[in-house]
Design an enzyme around this catalytic site. Sequence first.
Site, PDB file in Angstrom:
ATOM      1  N   LYS B  42     -26.671 -12.206 -16.527  1.00  0.00           N
ATOM      2  CA  LYS B  42     -27.533 -11.703 -17.563  1.00  0.00           C
ATOM      3  C   LYS B  42     -26.711 -11.052 -18.668  1.00  0.00           C
ATOM      4  CE  LYS B  42     -30.741 -10.239 -13.949  1.00  0.00           C
ATOM      5  NZ  LYS B  42     -31.226  -9.072 -13.222  1.00  0.00           N
ATOM      6  N   GLY B  43     -25.500 -10.634 -18.287  1.00  0.00           N
ATOM      7  CA  GLY B  43     -24.708  -9.770 -19.157  1.00  0.00           C
ATOM      8  C   GLY B  43     -24.446 -10.334 -20.533  1.00  0.00           C
ATOM      9  N   GLU B  98     -19.377 -15.341 -22.386  1.00  0.00           N
ATOM     10  CA  GLU B  98     -19.310 -14.381 -21.279  1.00  0.00           C
ATOM     11  C   GLU B  98     -19.334 -12.959 -21.812  1.00  0.00           C
ATOM     12  OE1 GLU B  98     -19.550 -13.959 -18.235  1.00  0.00           O
ATOM     13  OE2 GLU B  98     -18.533 -15.435 -16.982  1.00  0.00           O
ATOM     14  N   ASP B 102     -12.750 -11.065 -16.216  1.00  0.00           N
ATOM     15  CA  ASP B 102     -11.950 -10.105 -15.456  1.00  0.00           C
ATOM     16  C   ASP B 102     -10.940 -10.871 -14.609  1.00  0.00           C
ATOM     17  OD1 ASP B 102     -11.089  -7.999 -13.945  1.00  0.00           O
ATOM     18  OD2 ASP B 102     -13.048  -7.265 -13.388  1.00  0.00           O
ATOM     19  N   LYS B 130     -10.466  -8.567 -19.885  1.00  0.00           N
ATOM     20  CA  LYS B 130      -9.580  -7.693 -19.111  1.00  0.00           C
ATOM     21  C   LYS B 130      -8.440  -8.565 -18.605  1.00  0.00           C
ATOM     22  CE  LYS B 130     -12.203  -3.995 -16.852  1.00  0.00           C
ATOM     23  NZ  LYS B 130     -12.684  -3.498 -15.556  1.00  0.00           N
ATOM     24  N   PHE B 151     -13.807   1.184 -15.986  1.00  0.00           N
ATOM     25  CA  PHE B 151     -15.173   0.765 -15.704  1.00  0.00           C
ATOM     26  C   PHE B 151     -15.993   0.888 -16.989  1.00  0.00           C
ATOM     27  CE2 PHE B 151     -18.017   0.405 -11.835  1.00  0.00           C
ATOM     28  CZ  PHE B 151     -19.011  -0.210 -12.563  1.00  0.00           C
ATOM     29  N   VAL B 152     -16.261  -0.241 -17.646  1.00  0.00           N
ATOM     30  CA  VAL B 152     -16.970  -0.178 -18.923  1.00  0.00           C
ATOM     31  C   VAL B 152     -18.411  -0.686 -18.793  1.00  0.00           C
ATOM     32  CG1 VAL B 152     -14.923  -0.350 -20.367  1.00  0.00           C
ATOM     33  CG2 VAL B 152     -16.062  -2.428 -19.619  1.00  0.00           C
ATOM     34  N   ASP B 158     -23.071  -3.944 -17.195  1.00  0.00           N
ATOM     35  CA  ASP B 158     -23.905  -3.032 -16.416  1.00  0.00           C
ATOM     36  C   ASP B 158     -23.150  -2.321 -15.311  1.00  0.00           C
ATOM     37  OD1 ASP B 158     -23.576  -5.401 -14.757  1.00  0.00           O
ATOM     38  OD2 ASP B 158     -25.169  -4.569 -13.506  1.00  0.00           O
TER      39      ASP B 158
END
Lengths: 332, 179
Positions: B42-43, B98, B102, B130, B151-152, B158
Site C-alpha cells: 500500500k505504501g 516503490e 531496503d 536505503k 526507522f522512517v 508505515d
Amino acid sequence: MAIITISHQYGSGGETVGREVAVRLGFELITPERVSEIISERYQLDYSLKGEISHTPRERESGKLFSRLISAVLADMALLNHLVILECGGQFIFRSFPNALHVRITAPREARARHVMQAESVSMEDALHKVEKQDRSHHRFLRSTFRCSSEIPEHYDLTINTASLGISQVTELVLAAARAKKVETYGMVSNETVERLKLRNQIRLQRTLTTLSLEHNPALNQFAHPSELFFSRLMDFYGIRWEYEPRTFPLRFDEEGNILEAFSPDFYLPDSDLYVELTTMKQSLVTRKNRKVRMLRERYPEIKIQLLYQKDLEDLIFKYTARKLVNPGEVS
Amino acid sequence: MIEDLEKILFTEEEIHRRIKEVAGEISSDYRGRDLVLVAVLKGAVFFMTHLAQALSIPVRIDFLGIESFSPGRALPGVVRISKDLDIAIQGMDVLIIEDIVDMGLTLRYLLNMLQERHPHSTAVCTFVNKATRRLVDIPVKYSCFEIPDRFVVGFGLDYGQLYRNLTCLGILKKEIYQS
C-alpha cells in the site's frame, strides 16, 4: 482486555467459581484444555498444559518456548475479549498487567479430598491419592513451563479458602474484588494500543513458532542457529544463491604472525558479492558482532558485508502480513 | 502524530519539489513510449499519485498487491501476489513505483515475475532508497531520497500500518516502536 486469572487447587471448587464468574461478567472462559486445543488446531503442535517435568536442557528450552507460546496465545485472546483464565499460568503471564485480578482458590487437603470423594464417588483413600497426584502434576507444569511455584502468596491479589464458604459466596468475593480493582473499566484500551499490542504479539508468536518448528529439524544441524536456517530458506525462496560460512577472515595476529582473532561471516551471496552476518536479540552478541564487522571492514575494505539484525528479519517476515494473527500453513 | 517523530527528514514542500524533479526526468526519458506505472500496495500509493500528476506525458497506472504467507512453519516471510496487474504489460515500458527499497528481496522477486511477461523494459522508481541495507542488486533508476538506516515513516511509509498519512517523512521515535 480485562483479565481475571484464577489459580486453584484440585478439589477446591475453583473451576466452578471460574465458570460462574465468567458467566456473571460475560467474560470468555479460558481453560487449559481450550489453550491446548488452540495450540493443536492453529499451530499443529501437540502440547498438553499438564506437561511433565523436563530433564534435559533441550526439554527445558522447549518448556520456555511453550511458555512463550501460551503467553502469546493468551495475549492474543485478551485482545479480542475480556477473559477469565483458569490455570494456564495466567497469573505469571499477566503478572505485570496492572489491572488484572489474580485469584488463588485453595482448601485444606482433607476438605478437597472429601469434595472429590462426593463428586467422583470414590473412596476417601482414592480421593486423597488423586488430590496429591494432581497437586504434584500441577506443580510440575508450573515449574517446567514458568519456573514458578503457585504457592507464593505475593503472586495473588486475593486468596480464598473454600473450606467454610460455598461456591456462591466465593464467586461473590471474586466479583467484589473485580469491581474494587475496576478490572472491567481499566480493561478498556484504545484501538491504537490494541493495534500495537497485536503487532508485538504477532512478532513474538511467529518467532516462537519458527524456533519451535526448527528445533527438531535435521537441516538445522548444518547451522549454528535457527535464524540461519530461516535465512537460507528465504534466500532459496527468492532464488538467491548462498554459501554458508565459506571464508574465515583473520582479524588480529601476534608478533609471530599467529592468528589471534578471526571472523567467519554466516553467509556469502555470490551474485551480490556480499557477506551477511546475522545477529540475535542478545545485546552482548550484537556488540561483539558489531565490533568484528567493524574490524573486518577496516582490515579488508574491499569486502562488502551486511549485518542483519533481528529486526531486519522480522521486517522480512511481517512487511506484507495482514494485521491479524496468521496461522502457519495458512494464507494470511 | 507529528509529535511521534524524532526528526523530520524531509518536509512536505521538499518532498513535492523533489518529486517534480524526478517526474521531469521520467517524462523526458519516456516521452513517446508506452509507459505503465506499477505501484506496490500500500505504501507506494501516496508517492504514485503525486508522481503521476507531476508527469508531463500520458501514462497508465496499475497496482500490485503483495502478502506474506507461510508455506510451512519453518518458512514465514515469503511473499506472493495478492493483487495482480489488470494491464497486460507485454511490449510496454514498466516503471515499478516503490515507497522504499531496503534489502531488495521483494523487489527482486517482483522484477523476475514481471520480466516473464515480456515487457519492453522494466525499471524501478522509489520514493526513498536505503542502499546501505541492500542484499541483492536492484537497478534503481530513479530515487527521490537516499536515507540513513533509521526507522522512517510518513508519505506512505508505515509502522504497524500507522503514520502513512503523514505529509512529511521523518524518523520515528525509538520509544514508539520499542514500547
